[in-house]
Design a protein around this motif. Structure first.
Motif, short mmCIF file in Angstrom:
data_model
loop_
_atom_site.label_atom_id
_atom_site.label_comp_id
_atom_site.label_asym_id
_atom_site.label_seq_id
_atom_site.Cartn_x
_atom_site.Cartn_y
_atom_site.Cartn_z
N ASP A 25 -2.29 6.16 0.19
CA ASP A 25 -3.36 5.31 0.68
C ASP A 25 -3.24 5.08 2.19
O ASP A 25 -4.25 4.98 2.89
CB ASP A 25 -3.35 3.96 -0.06
CG ASP A 25 -3.78 4.13 -1.52
OD1 ASP A 25 -4.52 5.08 -1.79
OD2 ASP A 25 -3.37 3.31 -2.35
N ILE A 36 0.86 -1.19 0.00
CA ILE A 36 0.00 0.00 0.00
C ILE A 36 0.90 1.24 0.00
O ILE A 36 1.81 1.36 0.80
CB ILE A 36 -0.90 0.02 1.27
CG1 ILE A 36 -1.67 -1.30 1.43
CG2 ILE A 36 -1.84 1.21 1.24
CD1 ILE A 36 -2.71 -1.58 0.40
N ARG A 69 -4.64 8.15 3.75
CA ARG A 69 -6.10 8.15 3.72
C ARG A 69 -6.67 7.17 4.74
O ARG A 69 -7.67 7.45 5.39
CB ARG A 69 -6.61 7.84 2.31
CG ARG A 69 -8.09 8.15 2.17
CD ARG A 69 -8.63 7.97 0.76
NE ARG A 69 -8.24 6.71 0.20
CZ ARG A 69 -7.59 6.60 -0.94
NH1 ARG A 69 -7.29 7.66 -1.63
NH2 ARG A 69 -7.26 5.41 -1.38
N SER A 70 -6.00 6.03 4.89
CA SER A 70 -6.49 5.04 5.84
C SER A 70 -6.41 5.56 7.27
O SER A 70 -7.30 5.30 8.08
CB SER A 70 -5.68 3.75 5.72
OG SER A 70 -5.83 3.22 4.44
#
Ligand code: SF4
Lengths: 619, 222
Positions: B18, B14, B21-22
């Protein structure tokens, strides 16, 4: 090296590893041994497409909720991964525990579009599951499928053991219970299939024999054992408020096509567009209550952290308390910085103001689907949009600061003439005109009108199920014509290659024999047909030739009204009489009212208590 | 709030955006009182000490979250760990005030564990370490946006040793200059005379900053 290690190695080499690695929020479900029944949910397309699909999330939650069943996900790998898997002999593995497909008791495919069928074969093949039901032994999984395309199950009848027809929420659990019982009591495969066939809404194709007329049309489809029902009635959940809806859904790490909360506000649609299969299959309309929806929205937001909620249904603008719902959602979500995406078509003006105040609507593109260019054509397809409606909304939008409009049309509709095609261009020109009619200082700069024209595909259980699709040649001519007339400043024209639509037409209304073509095409290398870069029309044509079948027989032939249709043994609740009546009316250009204005007698009124709008005798 | 979190091996592919964002979504799930930016697309005010590259796991990655209200570390940890997937759990949190120096600005180096998958390759690489470190210059190729340039990474290697299948390295990591694990591997390969592909798992064990005494200590302890 075992396959898991090899898989790890493969991950270092592929383009998008995150689509295979899992570990997303709300997905670490159960240990393998925690539940006796193992369900492999297969989405026959890539991770990014599958993880955008609401049905997956519903069933994933539903199956994992039962203490006795466990659900893990499988997706279609991309070509780079497939190549490595083949070379290194790595089986198709589940996202969660990385077990091969063949280790599951039951594997379920969701059938959303015909062009995913070759992926179904590919996934089974890679997962170590024999392709045809007759090739499977006692140790192999039971292969099931559901979703809109299951209403014509015949093209997949060779490959799927049992189809679930209609709403899946109830029948899914019933089916899993039978398979669990099989496991406990050691039933043979045949016995299990016969037990499944007794369930309402379950179709087990191997328990039916198909005979054909000399001209190749179906003569009959009849049960060959006592357990199989002569017609299989679709399942309907009548009260969505008491139907399972997930409160926790997986949240992918990477961006997927629809990366947001999807709140299904209602199922079904009352408008009765004649080309629209979903509009027929998902009848009757059922709404979730405001209360249920607000509760779900809160829970889902807390469980996902998503920044956006979109209201999902076939026609969200028709939801009866839409303004209340949106106002209340916006109130609750404001502090959480969650935006609500709206069905742009039917925002009343009060709502529009409160929208502008509270969350500054992002002025992206507005979408309209007049579907056809002339009023006559729209009457034929019963699309209740008038030109004045459309232009008014466009005018509002341009005044409100939008500069980008997308218009969706179809070509190849029944009775279509050149005038109807020209109508598309006329409408586009009028939309452009509306923009320039707004004073320069009051409109956003940089007008963009996109006209997308897709090719009409006649579908089962619609009034056009007897209609031919235009031949490839005619479609090509029409596209050329459209290119010519849509050469308008400010307008971009998007057209579709006709080949995929042609294949879709073959399989949408295919019979059991076309399954052989599917297998041949797969063996020749057809996979991922929904993607331009991998679709191989030449191989599909070869496969048809090899099987001695003519695609035009399926796609381009006007079917007799008396003909036995390959899906006649499936009962969608919509009667043949209604479809024929609608067909006739369409050819005369007569429209049919919205069900909310009164029942049109589609057949469902005979199923007691199913349709809330069906008042006796109001035809 | 300064927090230390893990990026597990499973999700090593990942990318940083990302991961960001997580974490944002995790914070939103947690219901903790975080501060949002103003404007059109409000986002949580959060900075990460360093982007961890795609393919690498991280044991002690660091972020700094601006809170809207005072929150104690324990509550923060508990709520976040319930809100984050098992692959991204927090191991430590500590309230810091606004005057805390910027994470990125204080970052000096990172400790890596390079796990070499093939045993004999690992042996060769490890035995090449002393000879390589003897050299006056360790030249390797650095990839920039547009070209490959030769550079000397010797001054960027603060510590380097090996054992079993692991190469442990402390490498410079600042906004201006840094040595990526891949660059070190290339240099080691050249020294060991290995030309074929070496498969390795990169784990960033810790991020280091410099204290008043000029010593490198874990960034989160500054
Ligand atoms: S039963 Fe009547 S009201 Fe209900 S969907 Fe059919 S036509 Fe419409």
């Amino acid at each position: 090296m075992d396959y898991r290690e090899k898989f790890e190695m493969a991950l270092e080499k592929v383009q998008k590893a995150p689509r295979y690695t899992g570990g997303e929020m709300n997905t670490s479900v159960k240990e393998w041994d925690e539940a006796p029944l193992h369900f492999g949910f297969c989405f026959p397309d890539t991770y990014e497409v599958g993880m955008s699909h609401l049905g997956l999330k519903i069933l994933y939650g539903l199956i994992n909720r039962e203490s006795w069943s466990l659900c893990e996900r499988f997706f279609m790998p991309w070509t780079d991964m497939i190549a490595i898997m083949k070379e290194e002999d790595i089986p198709l593995l589940s996202i969660e525990s990385r077990r091969p497909l063949k280790d599951f008791d039951v594997i379920g495919f969701t059938l959303q579009y015909e062009m995913s069928y070759s992926n179904i074969l590919a996934m089974m093949d890679m997962g170590g599951v024999p392709l045809e039901n007759t090739e499977r032994g006692e140790k192999d999984p039971i292969v099931v499928a559901g979703g809109p395309c299951a209403f014509n199950p015949e093209p997949l009848a060779l490959f799927i053991d049992a189809f679930m027809i209609g709403d899946g929420e109830d029948v899914m659990t019933e089916l899993n219970r039978v398979i669990l019982q099989r496991k406990k009591e050691g039933w043979c495969r045949e016995k299990c299939l016969r037990e499944l066939a007794k369930l309402e809404g379950v179709y087990v194709p191997s328990l039916y024999d198909v005979t054909y007329e000399e001209d190749g049309c179906v003569q009959s489809v009849v049960p060959n054992c006592a357990e199989a029902q002569a017609t299989v009635k679709k399942r309907v959940v009548t009260d969505l408020n008491n139907t399972y809806y997930p409160e926790e859904i997986p949240v992918p790490y990477t961006e997927v096509v629809f990366d947001r909360i999807m709140l299904e506000i209602m199922r079904g649609c009352t408008r009765g567009c004649r080309f629209c299969q979903a509009g027929m299959l998902y009848r009757p309309v059922r709404e979730r209550s405001l209360e249920t929806l607000l509760h779900l929205a809160d829970r889902l937001q807390e469980a996902t952290g998503y920044e956006e909620i979109s209201l999902s249904s076939l026609s969200s603008g028709d939801y009866s308390c839409l303004p209340e719902l949106i106002r209340e959602l916006m109130k609750r979500m404001k502090d959480k910085r969650v935006s609500i995406s709206l069905p742009s078509l039917r925002i009343d003006s009060v709502l529009k103001e409160s929208l502008e105040e509270t969350q500054q609507v992002r002025k992206t593109s507005l979408t309209f689907a007049p579907e056809a260019g002339t009023q006559r054509m729209r009457d034929v397809i019963n699309k209740g949009v008038t030109e004045e409606d459309l232009l008014e909304k466009v005018r509002d939008a341009f005044r409100g600061g939008w500069n980008s409009v997308k218009l969706y049309f179809m070509d190849g509709l029944p009775t279509e003439t050149e005038e109807d095609l020209n109508g598309i261009a006329d409408l586009a020109r009028k939309v452009v005109g509306e923009y320039f009619a707004v004073p320069k200082d009051q409109r956003a700069r940089g007008l963009r009108v996109t006209v997308s024209v897709s090719i009409f595909v006649p579908k089962p259980f619609t009034p056009f199920q007897w209609e031919p699709q235009d031949t490839l040649e005619v479609i090509r001519e029409k596209t050329e014509h459209l290119k010519h007339v849509l050469n308008i400043k400010g307008v971009t024209f998007n057209w579709h290659e006709p080949y995929v639509s042609f294949m879709e037409a073959c399989f949408a209304r295919g019979d059991r024999r076309i399954g052989q073509v599917l297998r041949k095409a797969y063996e020749k290398g057809c996979i991922l047909d929904g993607w331009n870069e991998t679709f191989r029309f030449d191989l599909w044509m070869e496969a048809f030739r090899d099987c001695g079948l003519d695609p035009a027989f399926y796609a381009n032939r006007r079917r007799e009204r008396t003909e036995v249709l390959p899906w006649d043994h499936i009962d969608s609740g919509i009667s043949r009489e209604f479809l024929l009546r609608e067909y006739d009316r369409s050819l005369k250009g007569e429209t049919t009212r919205d069900c909310r204005k009164g029942c049109n007698g589609c057949g469902l009124q005979k199923w007691k208590g199913v349709c809330g709008y069906a008042n006796a005798g109001s035809v | 709030m300064l927090a230390v979190f893990e990026k597990s091996e499973r999700i090593r592919h990942i990318g940083h955006l990302d991961i960001q964002r997580s974490v944002q979504r995790g914070l939103r799930r947690s219901g903790l009182p975080v501060a949002y930016s103003q404007g059109f697309n409000p986002h949580i005010l959060i900075t990460f000490a360093s982007a961890l590259s795609t393919g690498a796991c991280g044991k002690r990655e660091i972020m700094d979250v601006t809170m809207a209200e005072d929150t104690d570390a324990e509550t923060f940890m508990q709520r976040m760990n319930r809100a984050m997937p098992p692959e991204m759990q927090l191991t430590e949190a500590r309230p810091v005030d606004d005057r805390h120096p910027s994470l990125m600005g204080s970052l000096r180096a990172a400790v890596y564990d390079l796990t070499i998958r093939e045993k004999d390759q690992a042996e060769k690489l490890i035995s090449a370490i002393p000879a390589m470190m003897e050299k006056e210059k360790i030249l390797t190729l650095r990839k920039t946006k547009t070209k490959l340039a030769e550079c000397d990474i010797k001054p960027l290697i603060y510590a380097l040793r090996g054992r079993d299948c692991h190469v442990y390295a402390t490498l410079a990591l600042t906004e201006r200059e840094s040595c990526k694990p891949q660059m070190l591997l290339e240099a080691l390969k050249a020294e060991a005379g290995i030309s074929e592909e070496v498969r390795m798992l990169v784990t960033r064990e810790a991020l280091l900053g410099e204290n008043g005494a000029g010593e490198l200590i874990p960034l989160e302890k500054l």
